[in-house]
Enzyme design. Structure first.
Site, mmCIF file in Angstrom:
data_model
loop_
_atom_site.group_PDB
_atom_site.id
_atom_site.type_symbol
_atom_site.label_atom_id
_atom_site.label_comp_id
_atom_site.label_asym_id
_atom_site.label_seq_id
_atom_site.Cartn_x
_atom_site.Cartn_y
_atom_site.Cartn_z
ATOM 1 N N HIS A 145 105.854 -83.988 -116.310
ATOM 2 C CA HIS A 145 104.420 -84.247 -116.256
ATOM 3 C C HIS A 145 103.624 -83.180 -116.996
ATOM 4 O O HIS A 145 102.643 -83.478 -117.670
ATOM 5 C CB HIS A 145 103.961 -84.316 -114.801
ATOM 6 C CG HIS A 145 102.501 -84.603 -114.645
ATOM 7 N ND1 HIS A 145 101.977 -85.868 -114.727
ATOM 8 C CD2 HIS A 145 101.443 -83.779 -114.438
ATOM 9 C CE1 HIS A 145 100.667 -85.820 -114.570
ATOM 10 N NE2 HIS A 145 100.319 -84.559 -114.391
ATOM 11 N N HIS A 202 97.407 -91.317 -112.298
ATOM 12 C CA HIS A 202 97.690 -90.778 -110.963
ATOM 13 C C HIS A 202 98.503 -91.828 -110.218
ATOM 14 O O HIS A 202 98.165 -92.245 -109.108
ATOM 15 C CB HIS A 202 96.385 -90.444 -110.234
ATOM 16 C CG HIS A 202 96.413 -89.083 -109.623
ATOM 17 N ND1 HIS A 202 96.029 -88.820 -108.325
ATOM 18 C CD2 HIS A 202 96.805 -87.878 -110.128
ATOM 19 C CE1 HIS A 202 96.160 -87.520 -108.070
ATOM 20 N NE2 HIS A 202 96.629 -86.933 -109.150
#
Length: 744
Positions: free
Chosen positions: A55, A104
């Site tokens: 990420h 998200h």
């Protein structure tokens, strides 16, 4: 337990470290030891595991993403691009706009409300960190099958989180998508876009320049919420236990964020800071190392000065926490009191926690003991880079050979239209959008369900910006290269049909595990398609986000590149809306329709079929359409315009009629099925006042755009001559009742 200090790490070189549990590979751990010349401390190991996660480090995607820079067309407008918190585009000599979209996804599956809410909060702070006032948000969303029980759990929470956080911040939600597909079962996609406006001379940077300058942490207290949150959740495949990992999801407080926004803007306006970085994924670890690395400096930080929610927190927890509503500032000593005073006035905690040094090291102490001593570039810039194996999916040839164009055609076109407009992906999304405030701040000109959201950014001149986000995962599953290009084309066209000039792109690339060669092939092809498309259109990618590991077990989602396009419109009073507004206007179709049904809504809804190749896209035609729409907007020749995409002409007619309750009477030619339901690209439905027909057709001729007269607006029904008639009341009932029935 005793704190693991640097001194202790040097004296216990053989002590086993839980690197694998933190997601690090053995060779990655060995490299960390080489960089440090010793084993890492517990705090250092936590920092490397986060910053070298998929990420944060983009270790599997970097080699592909560089195409966006290599193929980028020259742009005098771009003031900040890839690598910054958000891309910044100059609108004129005085004003600039910054925008970005991020994901998200995994937190929103684990805890839908807080996962989605903090997604909004995080992207707002990215925009804030560039020096801009956030002015609007958008939300491209993907869920599993609409009638699946888990969708009923996830969707209301996600929508509530987005609406609750954005509404409390006082930001209008001006657009987005709500898409359902079984491939997202157990792995919804919650992407969030924010756009902000700033004076050109107020652009901020994140570099921690100036040895002797003070490092100030401002905002909410730091807690255990979010430890191993987005950075870890988004860097691993989902499994059965993922839903139980609620402590990993951050908890947001939009009221603190609102105070943080106002205090930051006052600091910028008074030129009280020299650097700024928001705290999002990887928390303090990311903010400290990225700001130091960007300037080539170092930092000495006293970690115990950080205000904590829980006094028992250990240093590695403080560094890894992803608690929300926090910003890091670099402040000259002479301005420190003024900065703290601004924070006090707004009721926000601000704490000096360290000082910039010229050592090239980030040194962090905990009550006088050194727990971190690292070169910041090794975390922020020099993480591992992988050229992952690529392999075309084994089923792709057979999938592409199974063309939807060969499926049995419907005999009842009226019933087909009503079935399609009531389907979850084509139905009215008011159940979702009515939970968002679309008009707060008073500058929203167009919002959902329009093709693009439009915000006025200068009240004196009427200058505005247009934004659209789009993506079609079925197209991308059938052909990742063309699927990404089609997403770009639709977002570009959605902006263009309002009369705005598309000028820049942001993207959120949602894919399965990068350790799967088939997924990496899809990713590489999608990036190549998007980079080539932007090059052909002459607009740059300014930044974005990669979200990998979107899969449950071994089953990946459909590859889902989401593309956001920003446009500029000189006078928002001249924008073109999508709905029919007058009786007697002429309806024209711009563009050509082909027999293209593979990946279409018709094929999926009526046959549960996915196969063949997606529609062809021609960026020369898209550019011609964009130039034409800008010209007609300037001349006031078009009363409404609506691009054709999912559901084809039938869907565009339905939405245009129902927007303001005005019917239409059209003729579609011999092959009514293809005319109504094909999803060919580069097409727009326009309504032209009858008295402006000659002028309109003259401009069309200049651009050499194919033009078909369909009929006229008016009445209380949608009439397709020689085929069917549907009263608007019946059409509206079919279109608007689906989501309320599903979700209450």
């Amino acid at each position: 337990m005793s704190i693991d200090t640097v001194e202790r790490a040097e004296s216990t070189p053989d002590e086993l470290q839980p690197f694998a549990e933190l997601g690090l590979k053995e060779d990655e751990y060995e490299r960390i030891c080489q960089i440090l010349g010793r084993r890492p401390t517990q705090s250092e190991l936590a920092m490397y595991s986060i910053m070298w996660s998929e990420h944060c480090s983009y270790k599997s995607s970097k080699i592909h993403l560089k195409q966006f820079g290599e193929k980028a067309p020259p742009s005098d407008r771009m003031l900040a691009g890839i690598g910054e918190n958000a891309g910044v585009i100059a609108v004129n000599d005085k004003l600039a706009v910054t925008f970005k979209v991020e994901s998200h996804n995994h937190p929103s599956f684990v805890e839908p409300h807080q996962g989605a809410a903090t997604g909004v909060g995080g992207i707002v702070r990215d925009i804030l960190a560039m020096g801009a006032r956030p002015v609007a948000v958008m939300d491209p969303l993907r869920f599993g099958a609409a009638d699946h029980p888990d969708t009923a759990r996830v969707l209301p929470g996600v929508v509530g989180g987005i609406g609750g956080y954005g509404n409390c911040l006082g930001l209008p939600n001006i657009g987005g998508e709500v898409v359902f597909d079984p491939s997202y079962q157990g792995n919804p996609l919650v992407n969030a876009l924010c756009v902000g406006v700033l004076p050109v001379d107020r652009l901020q940077n994140k570099a921690a320049t100036g040895p002797g300058n003070i490092v100030v942490l401002m905002g909410a207290k730091t807690g255990r919420d979010g430890i191993g949150g987005v950075s870890v959740l988004a860097s691993a495949t989902f499994d059965e236990g993922s839903e139980q990992r609620r402590p990993s999801v951050q908890v947001g407080d939009p009221f603190i964020e609102k105070l943080l926004i106002e205090s930051c803007l006052e600091l910028y306006e008074n030129k009280l800071i020299v650097g700024v970085q928001d705290l999002g994924g990887a928390g303090l670890t990311c903010a400290l190392t990225e700001t130091a690395a960007a300037a080539g400096t170092g930092m000495d930080v006293q970690l115990e000065k950080v205000h904590l929610r829980e006094a028992s927190m250990e240093p590695h927890e403080v560094l890894a926490s992803e608690s929300q509503e926090r910003m890091l500032f670099i402040v000259e000593p002479s301005n420190l009191d003024a900065v703290l005073n601004v924070a006090s006035i707004w009721g926000v905690i601000a704490t000096p926690i360290g000082v910039v040094t010229n050592t090239g090291r980030v040194r962090i102490t905990w009550h006088g003991e050194t727990v971190v001593d690292v070169p910041p570039g090794s975390l922020a810039d020099d993480g591992p880079i992988y050229a992952r194996p690529l392999r075309e999916p084994a089923d792709l040839i057979l999938l592409q050979a199974d063309r939807a164009e060969t499926l049995p055609r419907p005999t009842d076109l009226r019933e087909t239209l009503l079935t399609l407009v009531a389907s979850p992906n084509l139905c009215d999304k008011t159940w979702v959008t009515e939970q968002y405030d679309r008009y707060v701040l008073g500058n929203t000109i167009l919002a959902q369900p329009e093709d693009s959201g439009i915000i006025r950014i200068d009240e004196e001149t009427g200058l505005g910006i247009a934004l659209s986000v789009d993506g079609n995962s079925r197209y991308t599953r059938l052909d990742p290269y063309d699927g990404a290009r089609l997403a770009l084309a639709e977002a570009f066209r959605n902006v263009a049909v309002t009369g705005a000039e598309p000028v820049a792109v942001t993207d959120c690339l949602n894919f399965g595990s990068p350790e799967d060669p088939a997924v990496m092939w899809q990713f590489a092809e999608a990036v190549r398609g998007l980079a080539d498309g932007c090059q052909e259109l002459g607009i740059p990618v300014t930044g974005g986000n990669v979200s990998f590991y979107n899969q449950t077990g071994a089953t990946a989602i459909h590859p889902t590149p989401i593309v956001g396009v920003l446009g500029i419109i000189d006078d928002v009073a001249k924008r073109i809306p999508m709905g029919f507004s007058h009786d007697g206007d002429l309806l024209f179709l711009l563009g050509e329709t082909a027999n293209e049904f593979s990946g279409s809504e018709w094929a999926w809804v009526t046959h549960q079929h996915l196969g063949g190749r997606p529609p062809k896209v021609d960026f020369g035609r898209e550019q011609a359409l964009a130039g034409f729409m800008a010209r007609t907007a300037e001349l006031g020749l078009v009363r409404s315009a609506h691009d054709l995409s999912e559901g084809g002409l039938a869907q565009a007619l339905t939405e245009s009629c129902l927007r303001k309750g005005i019917g239409a009477n059209v003729t579609v030619g011999e092959d009514a099925f293809v005319a109504l339901f094909s999803e060919s690209a580069s097409r727009v439905l326009v309504a032209v006042p009858i008295g402006l027909r000659q002028a309109f057709e003259a401009v069309v001729a200049e651009q050499e755009i194919p033009l078909t007269l369909l009929g006229t607006t008016g009445g209380t029904s949608l009439v397709v001559k020689d085929q069917f008639e549907i009263p608007l009341d019946e059409l509206r009932t079919a279109w608007s009742s689906t989501l309320p029935k599903l979700f209450g």
